[in-house]
Design a protein around this motif. Sequence first.
Motif, short mmCIF file in Angstrom:
data_model
loop_
_atom_site.label_atom_id
_atom_site.label_comp_id
_atom_site.label_asym_id
_atom_site.label_seq_id
_atom_site.Cartn_x
_atom_site.Cartn_y
_atom_site.Cartn_z
N LEU A 88 -4.58 -40.50 -22.32
CA LEU A 88 -3.09 -40.64 -22.39
C LEU A 88 -2.24 -39.55 -21.71
CD1 LEU A 88 -2.95 -42.18 -26.05
CD2 LEU A 88 -2.42 -43.52 -23.87
N THR A 89 -2.83 -38.60 -21.66
CA THR A 89 -1.84 -37.29 -21.35
C THR A 89 -2.41 -36.64 -19.80
OG1 THR A 89 -3.40 -35.82 -22.44
CG2 THR A 89 -1.45 -36.75 -23.60
N ASN A 90 -3.18 -36.88 -19.45
CA ASN A 90 -3.59 -36.17 -18.09
C ASN A 90 -3.00 -36.86 -17.04
OD1 ASN A 90 -5.36 -35.89 -15.48
ND2 ASN A 90 -6.53 -34.44 -16.97
N ARG A 91 -2.15 -35.88 -16.27
CA ARG A 91 -1.00 -36.33 -15.26
C ARG A 91 -1.84 -36.63 -14.00
NH1 ARG A 91 2.77 -31.38 -16.38
NH2 ARG A 91 0.66 -30.38 -16.45
N ASP A 92 -3.15 -36.00 -13.70
CA ASP A 92 -3.71 -36.37 -12.74
C ASP A 92 -4.41 -37.77 -12.44
OD1 ASP A 92 -3.25 -33.84 -11.66
OD2 ASP A 92 -5.06 -33.04 -12.61
#
Length: 663
Positions: A88-92
């Motif tokens: 949910l949080t990884n921006r890559d």
Amino acid sequence: MGDADQAVLPALAALHGAPTPAFRGSTTQYFDGQIAANNPYPKPWKERARRALAGWDGAPWYPEKAVIWLANGAIRAMNPAHILVECLTNRDWGRGLDRGLLDEASYRRAADTLHAEGFGLCLRWARQTSISDFMQVVIDHIGAAQYTDRSTGRSTLRLLRDDYRVEDLPVFDYESGLLAIEEDEGGAQDGAVNQVIVTWYDPIKDEERQIRVQDLAGIQATGGVASTTTEYRGLPTAELAARVGTRDLSIACSALKRFKVRLDRRGGVLAPGSVFCIRDPFREIGTLVLRAGTFDDGRLAEGAILVSAVQDVFGLPATSYLQPQPPVWTPPDRNPQPAPTRRLFEAGYRDLATTLDPAALAALPADAGLVLAVGEQPGGLALNYILTTRVGGGAYSEAGTGDWCPTALLAGALSATTTAVQLAAGRALDQVAVGTAAWVEDELVRVVAIDPQAQTATLARGCADTVPVPHATGARIWFYDDFAANDPNDYSVGETVQAKLLTRTSSAQLDPALAPVDTIKLAQRQVRPYPPGDLKLNGLRYPASIDGDLALSWAHRDRRLQADQLVDHGQGSIGLEAGTAYVVRLSDAIAGQALDSPAALTGNNYASPLRGAYRVRAEIGTTRDGLTSWQKASHTFDFKNGLLRTEVGDDLVAEAGDFILMD
């Protein structure tokens, strides 16, 4: 995984020359050495990679519970809650959500539970699979629901576990938010799964393996194995695969019911995976524990929420149903039962005249007799019966088929002149036609009128070869016309016929050993002369007493002229059959001695010279060719004639109490 400040590896720089990247943020495999000898075809290379704390977009989330050691420390698995948080949080490569958009408390609770359960996963995500599909695989492994909370707008994780008390759950009924149960789909037990095969992946041996979980009771009950295979490639141990297989098998074996329930806005407290109870007395549901699935909030003006839910497997022990009222309907007995009441009677001339043509009737031997049978229906599923008969000790043979006869009991006593009758315990009275014949004990009557609902009837008394007589309360009446079974065999006078009525249903016939035996002795009824009709004493029908001279009168009867007509006792003269004479007998009803017995008469009246005071029984029968009538017209009355009386009309008696006759 290359760190953000990782420098260029000198060996790679020497190999590639300048410029050489530092491979930051990626995984790079480098080998320098001999890879084969005496074989130009090296084996395929495999590598084992693992990470739990490396590669996060920022600091790892909740690192204390990120790693779950399995197989006695041989496997370093990752906490599934951490996998979901990183997706949910990884921006890559993930969704790139800020951690503030997560209900971190719910994910921490899930991480703690999974860590305590030893529920770690070893999963590889391939870029050709979407993040949503990958997260759903994780959710399916652990048995959970991940959703956006409608009250906070934050992503929430809820494990589906036995972590609640039923008494603490919200309850919805028609007074607390339940509007309707729109769908109620029962889980089918037939063909239910009784074996689950779980496919899992062993990271140590680098191979796919399977484990079977069975419901032995279900296999024994169905007599076979009904199997299904599920794939959980993230499970790294056989022990964990067995636990997940047991979870899936318990759900498959429970035949859980599915519902769609419509709630008012009070149902807004629920969320996917929430557990709640419903009560519906109209469906006889006392308490039913459900697990919420999807929601349809509808329109604001409607004020209703449609929740798709399934019966919760952990709440099954708390499920209760209201005790239904015992049904008043009792399933009918399909086993053939004996007819509760039956009757055999010898066919009279009128019975034969209704079924035989004149030539066949005239050719019937004088000493021949035929038997008819009637029976009361034992139950609603009894279709009809087979009439079997025999004479002597021989075997019973099938004589015919009969329909159940309409019948009833007399609700009150009948005198010889009663015509209006109240019936009781009537059976099939709606099938009785006006003008047909009926038996009241041994008296044949004609139905003048009948009301099946009120169970009342009007009868014409003493028809054909019978005369009217009194009947007690409870006497049975058989409306036998069109409902009697006819035995086609001719029997001789004096023979005794035995009969059994074998009840037939749609599936069976009564065992002859269970059928009662009825008997009748043949008496040449069909050839005997009819008794006189319309008996009168001094012009009165059935007077209680006669004072003075006694004059008897009657009406002629002729069986051949009457044929199939039901001429009742009160009608006028018909014929007199050739060769018929009347036999009159007056007797003392108390002492039994004859008082007056004139010679046979051919007229229809007689003046008796009898004098004295008696309780008299008058009988008038007929005779022809040595045969007497089957019944006699009779009446008993008080009689006085020729007594000496006082001037005021009192009878004089002697000292011994006897009446004094005039000379």
